[in-house]
Design a protein around this motif. Structure first.
Motif, short mmCIF file in Angstrom:
data_model
loop_
_atom_site.label_atom_id
_atom_site.label_comp_id
_atom_site.label_asym_id
_atom_site.label_seq_id
_atom_site.Cartn_x
_atom_site.Cartn_y
_atom_site.Cartn_z
N ARG A 175 0.81 -1.22 0.00
CA ARG A 175 0.00 0.00 0.00
C ARG A 175 0.85 1.27 0.00
O ARG A 175 0.40 2.31 -0.47
N THR A 176 2.06 1.17 0.53
CA THR A 176 2.92 2.36 0.54
C THR A 176 3.47 2.67 -0.85
O THR A 176 4.02 3.76 -1.04
N CYS A 177 3.35 1.75 -1.79
CA CYS A 177 3.82 1.98 -3.17
C CYS A 177 2.60 2.03 -4.08
O CYS A 177 2.13 0.99 -4.55
N PRO A 178 2.04 3.21 -4.35
CA PRO A 178 0.80 3.31 -5.13
C PRO A 178 0.85 2.65 -6.50
O PRO A 178 -0.12 1.97 -6.89
N PRO A 179 1.94 2.77 -7.30
CA PRO A 179 1.93 2.10 -8.62
C PRO A 179 1.79 0.59 -8.50
O PRO A 179 1.04 -0.04 -9.26
N GLY A 209 -7.65 -1.90 -17.09
CA GLY A 209 -7.96 -1.98 -15.67
C GLY A 209 -7.04 -1.13 -14.82
O GLY A 209 -7.48 -0.46 -13.88
N MET A 210 -5.76 -1.08 -15.18
CA MET A 210 -4.81 -0.26 -14.43
C MET A 210 -5.12 1.21 -14.61
O MET A 210 -5.01 2.01 -13.66
N ALA A 211 -5.52 1.60 -15.84
CA ALA A 211 -5.88 3.00 -16.07
C ALA A 211 -7.10 3.39 -15.24
O ALA A 211 -7.15 4.48 -14.65
N ASN A 212 -8.10 2.49 -15.20
CA ASN A 212 -9.30 2.79 -14.40
C ASN A 212 -8.98 2.89 -12.92
O ASN A 212 -9.48 3.78 -12.22
N ALA A 264 -6.80 8.58 -8.24
CA ALA A 264 -6.62 10.03 -8.34
C ALA A 264 -7.88 10.77 -7.91
O ALA A 264 -7.81 11.79 -7.21
N ALA A 265 -9.05 10.25 -8.34
CA ALA A 265 -10.31 10.89 -7.94
C ALA A 265 -10.53 10.81 -6.43
O ALA A 265 -11.00 11.76 -5.81
#
Length: 294
Positions: free
Chosen positions: A7-11, A124-127, A133-134
């Motif tokens: 979780r600490t690494c968002p990508p 899926g990764m883009a979504n 981000a939202a």
């Protein structure tokens, strides 16, 4: 600990979430690939199996043993899908024309099936990235709104010097004449300092009873809820002033109608009508000022 580390690494977290969400589509794509491989395995056995239509008496045993069963044929086709063609080369060396079919199969499996899998995961990764981000923007907006509401409450408590729950015209004028407080209010509502006086005509929806010269008079005032909710929800972009002016006029008209009905049904009709006249003149002046601002 591993979950917290991810979780600490968002990508990395977004990639894992996108893969999990794409599992259903990936299962359908895998099922499609399995059906295609199964049908082609049947075709290989019918044509190049131990008793295939192309297997004459002069065909070497090493060619006959390439596609012995359905299971092995499917496995060899799966390997060919990933570029491993060494196990099926004896058949195509004996039947060179079959290389065209092998190339077509490899193109279909490599450029269609794998490309669709990649596209599903990428989409899926883009979504997931957009949702993350939202969510981050929503959290920042929530924090900003909470801070803005707190600052408005503090400002109202400071301006309401007599702590009676309403701001009269004198208190409002002192607010906009104070340099520091007017600067803070301008920053909060995104308005120029010269435009702040217009706030009175859209926020003063309440009224307060005062005594002047031995008579009780009702004057317009800004209630706490109108001040905080009005500035918080609208933030007073200039293009929204028309709706706020309409709300103000409707509130004043509602009070006027109530006064008329009260005057008609009471014995103190002249006094009530006199108050009605004063309210009418206030409405006319407020409307004229609003029209000039528009």
């Amino acid at each position: 600990r591993l979950v917290r580390l991810v979780r600490t690494c968002p990508p990395l977290f977004n990639l894992l979430v996108s893969i999990l969400r794409a599992m259903q589509s990936m299962l359908w794509i895998g099922l499609l690939a399995l059906v295609v491989i199964y049908l082609l395995a049947l075709l290989c056995i019918k044509l190049a199996g131990p008793r295939g239509l192309l297997m004459g008496s002069s065909v070497p045993d090493e060619v006959r043993s390439v596609f012995p069963t359905i299971g092995r044929s499917m496995w060899l086709l799966f390997l060919a899908m990933n570029g491993w063609t060494g196990h099926v080369l004896p058949v195509f060396e004996y039947f060179p024309a079959g290389l065209v079919l092998l190339v077509a199969y490899m193109i279909f499996s490599g450029f269609v099936v794998k490309s669709v899998l990649t596209a599903v995961i990428s989409d899926g990764m883009a979504n997931v990235s957009e949702e993350a981000a939202a969510q981050e923007i929503a959290e920042e907006q929530t924090k900003h709104n909470r801070n803005m509401r707190h600052r408005l409450e503090e400002m109202y408590d400071i301006v309401d010097t007599n702590a009676n729950g309403s701001i009269d015209r004198d208190e409002f004028n002192r607010l906009i004449q104070d340099e520091d407080r007017s600067d803070d209010l301008s920053d909060l509502v995104n308005m120029e300092k010269t435009e702040l006086p217009m706030l009175w005509f859209v926020l003063a929806k309440g009224e307060r009873v005062i005594e002047q010269g031995g008579q009780r008079m009702e004057v317009e005032s800004i209630l706490r809820e109108d001040f905080i909710e009005g500035l918080f929800s609208k933030q007073f972009a200039l293009k929204e002033f028309s709706m706020l002016k309409l709300e103000k006029r409707m509130a004043v008209l509602e009070r006027l109608m109530f006064r008329i009905l009260t005057a008609l049904n009471s014995d103190d009709g002249p006094a009530q009508l006199s108050s009605f006249d004063r309210m009418s003149s206030q409405l006319i002046s407020a409307r004229a000022f609003s029209d000039r601002c528009a």
